[in-house]
Every structure is written in structure tokens, then in C-alpha cells.
Design an enzyme around this catalytic site. Structure first.
Site, PDB file in Angstrom:
ATOM      1  CG  ASP A   1      -1.946  -1.080   1.214  1.00 54.53           C
ATOM      2  OD1 ASP A   1      -2.026  -1.807   0.196  1.00 54.53           O
ATOM      3  OD2 ASP A   1      -2.692  -1.211   2.196  1.00 54.53           O
TER       4      ASP A   1
ATOM      5  CG  ASP B   1     -12.994  -2.421  -0.249  1.00 53.09           C
ATOM      6  OD1 ASP B   1     -12.517  -3.515  -0.571  1.00 53.09           O
ATOM      7  OD2 ASP B   1     -12.539  -1.336  -0.658  1.00 53.09           O
TER       8      ASP B   1
END
Length: 238
Positions: free
Chosen positions: A8, A128
Site C-alpha cells: 500500500d 469492500d
């Protein structure tokens, strides 16, 4: 099952978050390109990368980092801030192997359809969820759409890959949400990639037992609770 080690990116650096909270960002590795190369050296078949700044700004921000990582020689999939067909083209014509459409799947399914028509299996959708409901905008907003409902909609426009994250599990090393993943895998024909909560080899074996296509591992690798080489072997069933 394929293991996707995760990188990330925030401000050009490798970071991890707790449950998607940007305030919890902490650096976990020195250099993204070196990290990607170490994953390749460990036998990874893919690398999963997320543009955290891009997710917030709704446009690609750290693209040069991803292009650098793609030079490790193994396929890279990228998500975060990809909101237009030109964003999709921007990545796929510069060495990125698969792009992940997230919030736009909820707000602009037509864009997903167009992307799939043009790029086929190079398109994945990230779903998500918070308590089963789809979250968007870098997880800052929760919709009234159930995650399986959205997955079925994505399946209907030709999406082949879905990355599912239970936000409550992300970065917590508490194990993936096997129940939600199993329900999703049974509900659609898409290839399912589990994300969030993977902590150890037992989790990898559990996910493989569900017949999933892949699992994303981030914090577990950086914290040392999961050895990438061992995870790759366990995912193969060896």
C-alpha cells in the site's frame, strides 16, 4: 490458490493502515521497488498494490511507484483512484497487468462494463464491506448495497475477478471472514480474492479450503507472522 503480497502506497512510501483509517498509516518497508523485488524473489506470482492517496483524491497519484514495481518481472495489480476509462488505459498500457475498480463499481457500473468490454480479464473489482454493506471513497462512506448484490451485478457485466475485503478484519491479523467469503464464492462464478485479516498459515489453508482463487497478505508478511515462501507453498497445497 495464488498469494498476492500487498504493497500500500501513501506519499510514495510502503505503509499499512488499521481498518482503512488513514490516521493509522505507518511505514512498513523502505522502498516499494525493493519490496516488490523481494516478493518476486520469494516466489510470488503476483503483487497487489494500492494507491491510498489516489483513493482519497479520486485520481492516480503514485503511478510511477507502481510502474517501478512492475519492473520486478512479475504481474502487478493496482487499485486506488481509478475512476475513468482513461485511468484504466493509463495503467494497462504502461506495464500494469490488472487494474482494480473500487468505488466506481458502486457509482458507475457502466464504466466497469466498458472497461471489461475493452480489457477483459485485466479488470478486477474491489468490493469492500462493513457489516456486509459496501463501503466506498477510501472506506469513508458506507452504502445500503449488500456486497453479494453488488458482486452479482458485476458478474452480469462480465467481471471475472472480485477482491473482497471485510473492513473489520483489515490490518487486524484476526483471521479472514470465512463465512462472508464462502457465501460470496458460492453466489457468483467470478474468481474471488480474499483480502483482510490473513495472519498465519492456518488462515491460508482455510481460504484454500473454500476454493478461492487468491488471498492478499499484507500486515502478516511485514509483521513476520506469515512467511511469504511458506504461504505460497501452503496455497498450492504442498
Amino acid at each position: 490458490m495464488i498469494i498476492f503480497p500487498a504493497i500500500d502506497i501513501k506519499g510514495g512510501a510502503c505503509v499499512r493502515l488499521y481498518q482503512g483509517d488513514y490516521e493509522t498509516a505507518h511505514q512498513v518497508a523502505e522502498d516499494p521497488q525493493t519490496t516488490a523485488q523481494s516478493f518476486a524473489d520469494a516466489g510470488a506470482q503476483w503483487i497487489h498494490m494500492v494507491d491510498l492517496d489516489g483513493a482519497k483524491e479520486k485520481r492516480p497519484v503514485n503511478s510511477q511507484v507502481f510502474f517501478g514495481a512492475a519492473q520486478s518481472g512479475i504481474p502487478v495489480q493496482v487499485g486506488g483512484g481509478i475512476r475513468t476509462l482513461s485511468d484504466v488505459e493509463f495503467y494497462l498500457t504502461r506495464g500494469i497487468s490488472r487494474v482494480i475498480l473500487g468505488s466506481v463499481a458502486l457509482y458507475d457500473p457502466q464504466l466497469v462494463k466498458q472497461s471489461v468490454e475493452q480489457y477483459g480479464e485485466k479488470i478486477a473489482v474491489g468490493i469492500d464491506a462493513r457489516n456486509g454493506m459496501v463501503a466506498a471513497e477510501g472506506w469513508t462512506k458506507t452504502s445500503q448495497v449488500n456486497y453479494i448484490e453488488l458482486a452479482k451485478q458485476m458478474e452480469s457485466v462480465g467481471v471475472k475477478y472480485i477482491i473482497f475485503t471485510d473492513i473489520a478484519k483489515d490490518g487486524m491479523l484476526s483471521g479472514p471472514n470465512l463465512e462472508q467469503l464462502d457465501l460470496l464464492n458460492r453466489a457468483v462464478s467470478c474468481q474471488i480474492i480474499a483480502s483482510g485479516g490473513v495472519a498465519n498459515l492456518q488462515n491460508i489453508q482455510d481460504l484454500r479450503g473454500l476454493g478461492l482463487y487468491g488471498a492478499i497478505c499484507g500486515k502478516s508478511i511485514y509483521s513476520g507472522s506469515l512467511d511469504l515462501r511458506q504461504a505460497i507453498e501452503a496455497a498450492k497445497g504442498e
